[in-house]
Design a protein around this motif. Structure first.
Motif, PDB file in Angstrom:
ATOM      1  N   LYS A 129      -3.073   0.413   0.932  1.00 45.88           N
ATOM      2  CA  LYS A 129      -3.467  -0.990   0.779  1.00 45.88           C
ATOM      3  C   LYS A 129      -2.612  -1.886   1.663  1.00 45.88           C
ATOM      4  O   LYS A 129      -1.403  -1.711   1.769  1.00 45.88           O
ATOM      5  CB  LYS A 129      -3.318  -1.419  -0.682  1.00 45.88           C
ATOM      6  CG  LYS A 129      -3.898  -2.792  -0.990  1.00 45.88           C
ATOM      7  CD  LYS A 129      -3.807  -3.086  -2.480  1.00 45.88           C
ATOM      8  CE  LYS A 129      -4.401  -4.444  -2.803  1.00 45.88           C
ATOM      9  NZ  LYS A 129      -4.321  -4.743  -4.253  1.00 45.88           N
ATOM     10  N   GLN A 130      -3.252  -2.835   2.279  1.00 47.20           N
ATOM     11  CA  GLN A 130      -2.546  -3.793   3.132  1.00 47.20           C
ATOM     12  C   GLN A 130      -2.936  -5.196   2.705  1.00 47.20           C
ATOM     13  O   GLN A 130      -4.112  -5.500   2.524  1.00 47.20           O
ATOM     14  CB  GLN A 130      -2.913  -3.570   4.599  1.00 47.20           C
ATOM     15  CG  GLN A 130      -2.188  -4.485   5.566  1.00 47.20           C
ATOM     16  CD  GLN A 130      -2.515  -4.112   7.000  1.00 47.20           C
ATOM     17  OE1 GLN A 130      -2.446  -2.958   7.387  1.00 47.20           O
ATOM     18  NE2 GLN A 130      -2.879  -5.095   7.798  1.00 47.20           N
ATOM     19  N   ALA A 131      -1.931  -6.057   2.529  1.00 48.44           N
ATOM     20  CA  ALA A 131      -2.221  -7.429   2.109  1.00 48.44           C
ATOM     21  C   ALA A 131      -3.087  -8.121   3.149  1.00 48.44           C
ATOM     22  O   ALA A 131      -2.917  -7.938   4.355  1.00 48.44           O
ATOM     23  CB  ALA A 131      -0.924  -8.195   1.922  1.00 48.44           C
ATOM     24  N   GLU A 132      -4.039  -8.935   2.664  1.00 49.44           N
ATOM     25  CA  GLU A 132      -4.922  -9.639   3.589  1.00 49.44           C
ATOM     26  C   GLU A 132      -4.145 -10.661   4.402  1.00 49.44           C
ATOM     27  O   GLU A 132      -4.393 -10.852   5.595  1.00 49.44           O
ATOM     28  CB  GLU A 132      -6.051 -10.314   2.823  1.00 49.44           C
ATOM     29  CG  GLU A 132      -7.053 -11.017   3.732  1.00 49.44           C
ATOM     30  CD  GLU A 132      -8.166 -11.691   2.969  1.00 49.44           C
ATOM     31  OE1 GLU A 132      -9.000 -12.341   3.612  1.00 49.44           O
ATOM     32  OE2 GLU A 132      -8.196 -11.581   1.733  1.00 49.44           O
ATOM     33  N   PHE A 133      -3.214 -11.350   3.749  1.00 49.50           N
ATOM     34  CA  PHE A 133      -2.390 -12.341   4.433  1.00 49.50           C
ATOM     35  C   PHE A 133      -0.915 -12.011   4.211  1.00 49.50           C
ATOM     36  O   PHE A 133      -0.524 -11.604   3.115  1.00 49.50           O
ATOM     37  CB  PHE A 133      -2.672 -13.757   3.914  1.00 49.50           C
ATOM     38  CG  PHE A 133      -3.975 -14.327   4.372  1.00 49.50           C
ATOM     39  CD1 PHE A 133      -4.056 -15.068   5.548  1.00 49.50           C
ATOM     40  CD2 PHE A 133      -5.135 -14.131   3.643  1.00 49.50           C
ATOM     41  CE1 PHE A 133      -5.256 -15.602   5.980  1.00 49.50           C
ATOM     42  CE2 PHE A 133      -6.349 -14.651   4.072  1.00 49.50           C
ATOM     43  CZ  PHE A 133      -6.413 -15.389   5.247  1.00 49.50           C
ATOM     44  N   SER A 397      -4.168 -13.796   8.917  1.00 46.77           N
ATOM     45  CA  SER A 397      -4.728 -12.659   8.196  1.00 46.77           C
ATOM     46  C   SER A 397      -4.353 -11.382   8.932  1.00 46.77           C
ATOM     47  O   SER A 397      -3.942 -11.413  10.106  1.00 46.77           O
ATOM     48  CB  SER A 397      -6.250 -12.775   8.102  1.00 46.77           C
ATOM     49  OG  SER A 397      -6.829 -12.603   9.384  1.00 46.77           O
ATOM     50  N   SER A 398      -4.521 -10.260   8.274  1.00 50.79           N
ATOM     51  CA  SER A 398      -4.192  -8.986   8.927  1.00 50.79           C
ATOM     52  C   SER A 398      -5.085  -8.759  10.143  1.00 50.79           C
ATOM     53  O   SER A 398      -4.636  -8.211  11.163  1.00 50.79           O
ATOM     54  CB  SER A 398      -4.323  -7.827   7.935  1.00 50.79           C
ATOM     55  OG  SER A 398      -5.631  -7.761   7.401  1.00 50.79           O
ATOM     56  N   ALA A 399      -6.361  -9.189  10.067  1.00 50.36           N
ATOM     57  CA  ALA A 399      -7.259  -9.048  11.212  1.00 50.36           C
ATOM     58  C   ALA A 399      -6.788  -9.912  12.379  1.00 50.36           C
ATOM     59  O   ALA A 399      -6.850  -9.503  13.545  1.00 50.36           O
ATOM     60  CB  ALA A 399      -8.682  -9.427  10.811  1.00 50.36           C
ATOM     61  N   GLY A 420      -2.037  -4.764  12.393  1.00 48.40           N
ATOM     62  CA  GLY A 420      -2.266  -5.875  11.473  1.00 48.40           C
ATOM     63  C   GLY A 420      -1.040  -6.314  10.710  1.00 48.40           C
ATOM     64  O   GLY A 420      -1.145  -7.170   9.823  1.00 48.40           O
TER      65      GLY A 420
END
Length: 455
Positions: A129-133, A397-399, A420
């Motif tokens: 899991k990777q945090a979105e922000f 954001s990670s993106a 990311g």
């Protein structure tokens, strides 16, 4: 009297005898030799794994991310070369058991540890899991120094004065730092974790992304049990392997664990053992007594911003015009310190000492180390950060971070593999881009500062 035949005395007789003896000796030397038995090398017993850079959780969580693995010490190697792919959890478990036994561990011990191991799919999900922000540094700081965490930390320091005094005297690590890590890692023992550690590490090993680390930690558990530290039923903790009051992973505990109450055992679920081991770990990692982890400073108006992120002696920073935030002089020392602006040029300016890096052996994150250092100050009834934070700034954001990394790499700035996550390489590359484009190279990545590189 028996007569000896005359021919025994004849010289020819003696020459014949001598020739026979020489021939017999020659025959012995040329006869086929019996083959030497081939020794079959016994598999060596696996040495106790060396400790990786512990990687306990960020202040906002109670989970232990990868040391780190994490850290000044390398992660333990797998016991024997595992397969590249396993078709099922059962196949991995059977292979792991066989490999552990082949390396010299007693079958009964291995089976006792592993027989009931089962797949925990939630652990695999959490690991990927990777945090979105990303979080902003002031969010870490405020989480670390919440009112309840500070008040409980002060109460714990008052509850164990003799133990903490002894540790401070022996290891040179301030009691407030030890208590702060205790608070960050397990909320002072209230949240040591309820996940079965064997299941968690077995699941990570089967998943394969961190198989070497996870198998090494399972082997370290075998060594802990064999050493008498713990029994199998006690092995509960965080999903990534953290154990006890200060969330050591097994291999680090083997290397750094201390018997704090002299009962002949080193148990991470015993307060005196856990706190003693934390002080021992920090001391052995280079803690310098009498030195703060950081000094908040004011930058002079004429400051050369190219010095952001650089290291030089504290005395040199003072000569460059930097003063403590309260206007006093910095320590007149040759100790190196790095200028860090955690929230860019509009936020606080900190001089990080070697002790700041020592805290990071627990979790290789500057935000984590800042949280520990601030909590320690508050437990010791000192002020925290004085300067204001630029709360109007927003994270990527990670993106967007991935796009930033791709664009930096395309422009010739080495941001590392686009993943990311804005780590040290990404921030350093971004600061270089800032410098080359006429901006203050503070390395602070936000929606505003990175706008040109994310759209």
């Amino acid at each position: 009297m028996t007569m000896i035949p005359k021919f025994y005395k004849h010289p020819v007789f003696y020459l014949s005898v001598l020739a026979c003896m020489v021939g017999a000796l020659a025959a012995c030397n040329t006869a086929p030799k019996k083959p030497t038995p081939i020794e079959v090398a016994q598999p060596p017993k696996l040495p106790a794994p060396q400790a990786p850079k512990p990687t306990p959780p960020n202040p906002a969580t109670k989970n232990v991310p990868t040391p780190a693995v994490t850290p000044s010490v390398s992660a333990p190697a797998p016991i024997v070369e595992p397969k590249q792919f396993y078709g099922s959890f059962g196949e991995w478990k059977s292979d792991f058991i066989n490999r552990a036994i082949a390396r010299g561990y007693r079958a009964n011990d291995v089976y006792a540890l592993m027989n009931n191991a089962s797949l925990n799919q939630q652990v695999i999900s959490l690991d990927g899991k990777q945090a979105e922000f990303a979080k902003m540094p002031w969010e870490y700081a405020e989480s670390a120094t919440s009112g309840n965490r500070v008040s409980t930390g002060r109460a714990k320091a008052d509850e164990y004065p003799s133990l903490l005094s002894r540790l401070e005297s022996r290891y040179g690590v301030p009691r407030e730092i030890v208590v702060a890590i205790w608070g960050m890692e397990s909320s002072y023992g209230a949240a040591t974790g309820n996940t079965d550690l064997v299941n968690a590490l077995s699941s990570l090993a089967y998943d394969g992304r961190r198989r070497s680390f996870a198998e090494g930690e399972l082997i370290a558990m075998l060594d802990m049990i064999n050493r008498g530290d713990v029994n199998r039923s006690q092995l509960k903790g965080s999903w990534a392997g953290g154990m006890g009051h200060t969330q050591f992973i097994p291999s680090t505990w083997l290397a750094q664990g201390v018997d704090g109450n002299n009962d002949g055992q080193k148990n991470p679920w015993v307060i005196s053992d856990a706190l003693s081991s934390t002080a021992n770990y920090l001391s052995g990692s280079g803690w310098i007594a009498g030195l703060d982890a950081f000094y908040e400073v004011r930058l002079p108006s004429h400051f050369n911003h190219q010095l952001i992120g650089q290291k030089q002696p504290l005395s040199a920073w003072q000569q460059a015009g930097l003063l403590s935030i309260n206007g006093t002089s910095l320590p007149n020392s040759n100790t190196p310190a790095e200028l860090w602006l955690p929230a860019g040029i509009l936020g606080p300016a900190l001089l990080l000492t070697p002790n700041f890096d020592v805290i990071k052996v627990y979790n290789n994150s500057s935000n984590y180390a800042l949280g520990v250092a601030l909590l320690a100050k508050r437990i010791g009834k000192q002020s925290g950060i004085v300067s204001n934070w630029p709360r109007h700034e927003r994270p990527l954001s990670s993106a967007q971070v991935r796009r930033l990394q791709e664009n930096l790499n395309a422009k010739g700035y080495n941001a590392g593999t686009p993943d990311g996550m804005a780590g040290t390489n990404t921030r350093r590359a971004f600061a270089q881009w800032q410098s080359d484009n006429g901006k203050i190279p503070d390395g602070f990545i936000t929606q505003n500062s990175a706008n040109e590189l994310i759209w």
